[in-house]
Each structure stands twice: as C-alpha cells, then as structure tokens.
Motif scaffolding. Structure first.
Motif, PDB file in Angstrom:
ATOM      1  N   SER A  27       6.793   4.882  -0.508  1.00  0.00           N
ATOM      2  CA  SER A  27       7.439   3.912   0.378  1.00  0.00           C
ATOM      3  C   SER A  27       6.557   2.682   0.555  1.00  0.00           C
ATOM      4  N   LEU A  28       7.135   1.653   1.102  1.00  0.00           N
ATOM      5  CA  LEU A  28       6.387   0.422   1.368  1.00  0.00           C
ATOM      6  C   LEU A  28       5.254   0.692   2.350  1.00  0.00           C
ATOM      7  N   ASP A  29       5.514   1.507   3.375  1.00  0.00           N
ATOM      8  CA  ASP A  29       4.471   1.851   4.348  1.00  0.00           C
ATOM      9  C   ASP A  29       3.319   2.614   3.671  1.00  0.00           C
ATOM     10  N   GLU A  30       3.664   3.531   2.783  1.00  0.00           N
ATOM     11  CA  GLU A  30       2.623   4.274   2.068  1.00  0.00           C
ATOM     12  C   GLU A  30       1.812   3.349   1.164  1.00  0.00           C
ATOM     13  N   LEU A  31       2.491   2.392   0.547  1.00  0.00           N
ATOM     14  CA  LEU A  31       1.811   1.428  -0.315  1.00  0.00           C
ATOM     15  C   LEU A  31       0.861   0.552   0.505  1.00  0.00           C
ATOM     16  N   LYS A  32       1.320   0.114   1.670  1.00  0.00           N
ATOM     17  CA  LYS A  32       0.458  -0.689   2.555  1.00  0.00           C
ATOM     18  C   LYS A  32      -0.766   0.122   2.986  1.00  0.00           C
ATOM     19  N   LYS A  33      -0.558   1.387   3.318  1.00  0.00           N
ATOM     20  CA  LYS A  33      -1.659   2.257   3.714  1.00  0.00           C
ATOM     21  C   LYS A  33      -2.651   2.422   2.562  1.00  0.00           C
TER      22      LYS A  33
ATOM     23  N   VAL B 149       6.785   3.334  -6.984  1.00  0.00           N
ATOM     24  CA  VAL B 149       7.527   2.441  -6.087  1.00  0.00           C
ATOM     25  C   VAL B 149       8.963   2.317  -6.577  1.00  0.00           C
ATOM     26  N   GLU B 150       9.141   2.097  -7.877  1.00  0.00           N
ATOM     27  CA  GLU B 150      10.490   1.942  -8.450  1.00  0.00           C
ATOM     28  C   GLU B 150      11.325   3.208  -8.283  1.00  0.00           C
TER      29      GLU B 150
ATOM     30  N   SER C 211       3.495   1.259  -9.792  1.00  0.00           N
ATOM     31  CA  SER C 211       4.796   0.583  -9.919  1.00  0.00           C
ATOM     32  C   SER C 211       5.911   1.589 -10.180  1.00  0.00           C
TER      33      SER C 211
ATOM     34  N   GLU D 133      11.057   5.218  -5.931  1.00  0.00           N
ATOM     35  CA  GLU D 133      11.108   5.459  -4.487  1.00  0.00           C
ATOM     36  C   GLU D 133      10.362   6.727  -4.084  1.00  0.00           C
TER      37      GLU D 133
ATOM     38  N   GLN E 166      -1.915   0.392 -12.291  1.00  0.00           N
ATOM     39  CA  GLN E 166      -0.893  -0.459 -11.671  1.00  0.00           C
ATOM     40  C   GLN E 166       0.492  -0.025 -12.135  1.00  0.00           C
TER      41      GLN E 166
END
Length: 121
Positions: A104-110, A98-99, A95, A101, A91
């Motif tokens: 991306s948010l889309d990659e995280l959702k995928k 993500v921090e 994190s 960058e 995790q």
C-alpha cells in the motif's frame, strides 16, 4: 550459493527453528514422519555437502547444525530472484508490489522513512 529443493528447505527450517539435532531428533520433528531414517540422513548429508549444515561427532554418531543462518539464506535467495527476474533492480521489485497492490501507499511511505532513518545513522 546452491539452490535447495523444497524438502531441503523444510529440513533447514527445522534446524533454524530447533537448533542442533541428531537425525533421529529431526525425524521426530519432521512433518512427514513417514520419511525413513536413512532417507532423511541422506538428505542431511547432501545439505552438508552443499555447505548448509555442519556436524559435530559424538562417538559413532553426528549432531548436525545449520552452517548458514536463515537471514543469510533469505538475503542470498532474494538477491538471486532480483538478479534473475528483475534485472538486478530492487526498484522493479518494489514497483511490481505496488502495481499488484501487495504494497500500500502507507507501507511504501513507511519503507521510505525506514530507509531514510537507516541512512542517517
């Protein structure tokens, strides 16, 4: 698993990509072709001692091959990094990406969708 030097990793990359080879074949494919045959042979034998490479004998010569897959090496190496630098928390790794960058948010959702799908199977 023992750590590999940068040169040892380069050699392993060639074995993973090319398959079994004699040292003379490895020498032809190695990016630093100035590397002397004996030096390369010593490095291959060191990799064999570490358990990364094995060989089969043909008369007085040996044909070497990877004894560990690239995927297994990748998993163990990543596991060591996560344990050493992220207190064994994947995790924290995510994190950080993500921090920074790098994810991306889309990659995280995928990634979440892929995890959920794998849990369903």
């Amino acid at each position: 698993m023992k750590k590999l030097t940068q040169k040892e990793e380069e050699i392993m990359q060639l074995f993973w990509a090319e398959g079994p080879m004699f040292v003379k074949d490895l020498q032809k494919k190695y990016p630093d072709q100035k590397l002397h045959y004996n030096t390369l042979s010593t490095m291959v034998r060191a990799l064999e001692e570490k358990g990364f490479i094995s060989h089969e004998t043909f008369g007085k010569t040996h044909r070497y091959f990877a004894a560990i897959s690239e995927a297994d090496y990748r998993k163990k190496t990543l596991g060591n990094v996560v344990q050493k630098y992220f207190d064994n928390s994947y995790q924290r790794v995510v994190s950080m990406f993500v921090e920074e960058e790098n994810l991306s948010l889309d990659e995280l959702k995928k990634l979440i969708q892929d995890i959920e799908k794998s849990k369903e199977s």
